[in-house]
Design a protein around this motif. Structure first.
Motif, mmCIF file in Angstrom:
data_model
loop_
_atom_site.group_PDB
_atom_site.id
_atom_site.type_symbol
_atom_site.label_atom_id
_atom_site.label_comp_id
_atom_site.label_asym_id
_atom_site.label_seq_id
_atom_site.Cartn_x
_atom_site.Cartn_y
_atom_site.Cartn_z
ATOM 1 N N GLU A 238 25.070 -8.108 -19.658
ATOM 2 C CA GLU A 238 23.684 -7.659 -19.471
ATOM 3 C C GLU A 238 22.781 -8.189 -20.584
ATOM 4 O O GLU A 238 21.627 -8.566 -20.327
ATOM 5 C CB GLU A 238 23.645 -6.129 -19.417
ATOM 6 N N ARG A 239 23.306 -8.240 -21.802
ATOM 7 C CA ARG A 239 22.507 -8.808 -22.894
ATOM 8 C C ARG A 239 22.274 -10.301 -22.677
ATOM 9 O O ARG A 239 21.173 -10.811 -22.912
ATOM 10 C CB ARG A 239 23.211 -8.560 -24.232
ATOM 11 N N LYS B 95 19.587 -10.730 -20.188
ATOM 12 C CA LYS B 95 18.269 -10.450 -20.764
ATOM 13 C C LYS B 95 17.736 -11.667 -21.515
ATOM 14 O O LYS B 95 16.554 -12.029 -21.409
ATOM 15 C CB LYS B 95 18.361 -9.250 -21.713
ATOM 16 N N GLU C 253 16.741 -14.179 -18.993
ATOM 17 C CA GLU C 253 15.487 -13.787 -18.343
ATOM 18 C C GLU C 253 14.284 -14.172 -19.195
ATOM 19 O O GLU C 253 13.291 -14.711 -18.694
ATOM 20 C CB GLU C 253 15.500 -12.277 -18.092
#
Length: 375
Positions: A328-329, A332, A335
């Motif tokens: 998830e990091r 991010k 993104e």
């Protein structure tokens, strides 16, 4: 004394190695084809022995009993029941066809053509009840040419075939009826590993700058597509092998959960295929697609590795929270890099689309993992 922290990936590799080793040993000891051959041989021998002991006219035709057993035997109990019933129904219809032809006279080209033609036609219409194919026509032809008006032949043919089918069913149901669960689990694990490996190889494609016509793109797509198909087929076969199987009581398994597992894997595979296609177009750009900016390539590579590790960890009995958080990091970071690389002329880059697919893979897998929610 300082403690040594082992990265979760080592546990993944160890579990994968142990699982593969167990599967190979099990396959070497219990070969499904050898088991099927042994059961078919036993059923044929028993059917022949019983056929010789049947009194009356049927005892003159004992060879149809092992034939009935052979026609009925199947790797699964449900399949044996289905084939056995289809064999008996097809034989009965074939005998009736032959007697209709006998009323028209002795066997000649007209009656033979009638029995074969109508038999094949009915075989196509009655696929579920009579098995399709040439079973009806073959039975009718035997009765017409060999038995003709001899009712004893038809009776012996039918009785001995029923005996053989019954023996085949008994052997299939009572002697080591296979469940085929291990193969289904292995295929599902293979699909998961294939998807994980393909994501990690997409990172290699970035690093090595694969050409658009590099054959590895097609090879990866074909391998993943085949793995999806094999996993679904293996699970369906495993579900069928449980029907009527006495061993299922001693080997309980939630098949519905397995189907949900496969559905999640199919979602993962679909997104992975999308990623492969988009990366192939976006790596160097096309007439309608801008190439990936240099700024997004490192975070994209990190995201591929992180999400691939999550898939590798799936089904391994190990705390998965840390690895999911890493993924998830990484997403991010990707993104942010994808957003900063956009412009008025390129508002939607392939990096953002790939990132969305990676995000959906994590979201699809996350409920299946033991992940602690952030407080």
């Amino acid at each position: 004394m300082p403690t040594l922290k082992i990265h979760p990936g080592f546990g993944v590799l160890a579990a994968r190695f142990d699982g593969d080793l167990r599967d190979r040993l099990r396959a070497a000891v219990i070969n499904p084809q050898l088991l099927l051959a042994a059961k078919a041989a036993l059923a044929a021998a028993l059917a022949w022995t019983i056929a010789l002991a049947i009194p009356g006219t049927p005892s003159e035709y004992p060879y149809y009993a092992p034939l009935g057993a052979l026609l009925a035997i199947y790797p699964t109990v449900a399949g044996t029941i289905k084939l056995g019933l289809q064999t008996v129904v097809g034989l009965t219809i074939g005998i009736l066809l032959a007697y209709i032809a006998v009323w028209a006279g002795d066997p000649d080209w007209v009656t033979i053509a009638f029995v074969v033609g109508v038999g094949v036609l009915l075989g196509g219409v009655l696929k579920r009840t009579a098995g399709g194919g040439s079973g009806i026509a073959s039975a009718g032809l035997f009765v017409l040419v060999i038995g003709n008006e001899n009712l004893g032949y038809s009776l012996g043919y039918l009785v001995q075939t029923v005996v053989g089918v019954g023996v085949g069913l008994a052997v299939s149901a009572l002697i080591l009826p296979p469940l085929h669960l291990n193969d289904a689990v292995g295929r599902m694990s293979g699909l998961r590993r294939t998807a994980a490996r393909q994501l990690q190889e997409m990172g290699e494609a970035l690093e090595e700058d694969w050409a658009e016509d590099d054959p590895r793109w097609t090879e990866r797509r074909d391998a993943l597509t085949a793995s999806v198909r094999n996993a679904r087929s293996a699970l369906q076969y495993a579900a069928e092998s449980r029907k009527g199987n006495v061993r299922r009581r001693f080997h309980p398994r939630d098949i519905r959960r397995d189907y949900r597992h496969v559905e999640v894997l199919e979602i993962v595979a679909s997104h992975t295929l999308n990623i492969t296609n988009m990366l192939q177009d976006g790596l160097h750009g096309t007439a309608t697609e801008h190439p990936l900016p240099e700024a997004v390539r490192p975070p994209l590579q990190e995201a591929f590795t992180a999400v691939g590790n999550v898939l590798d960890l799936w089904t391994v009995e190990e705390d998965s929270t840390e690895m999911v958080r890493d993924a998830e990091r990484a997403l991010k970071v990707l993104e942010t890099a994808a957003y900063e690389s956009t412009s008025v002329t390129v508002p939607f880059g392939s990096a953002a689309a790939i990132g969305m697919n990676l995000h959906r893979i994590v979201q699809a897998v996350k409920p299946e993992l033991d992940v602690e929610e952030e407080s």
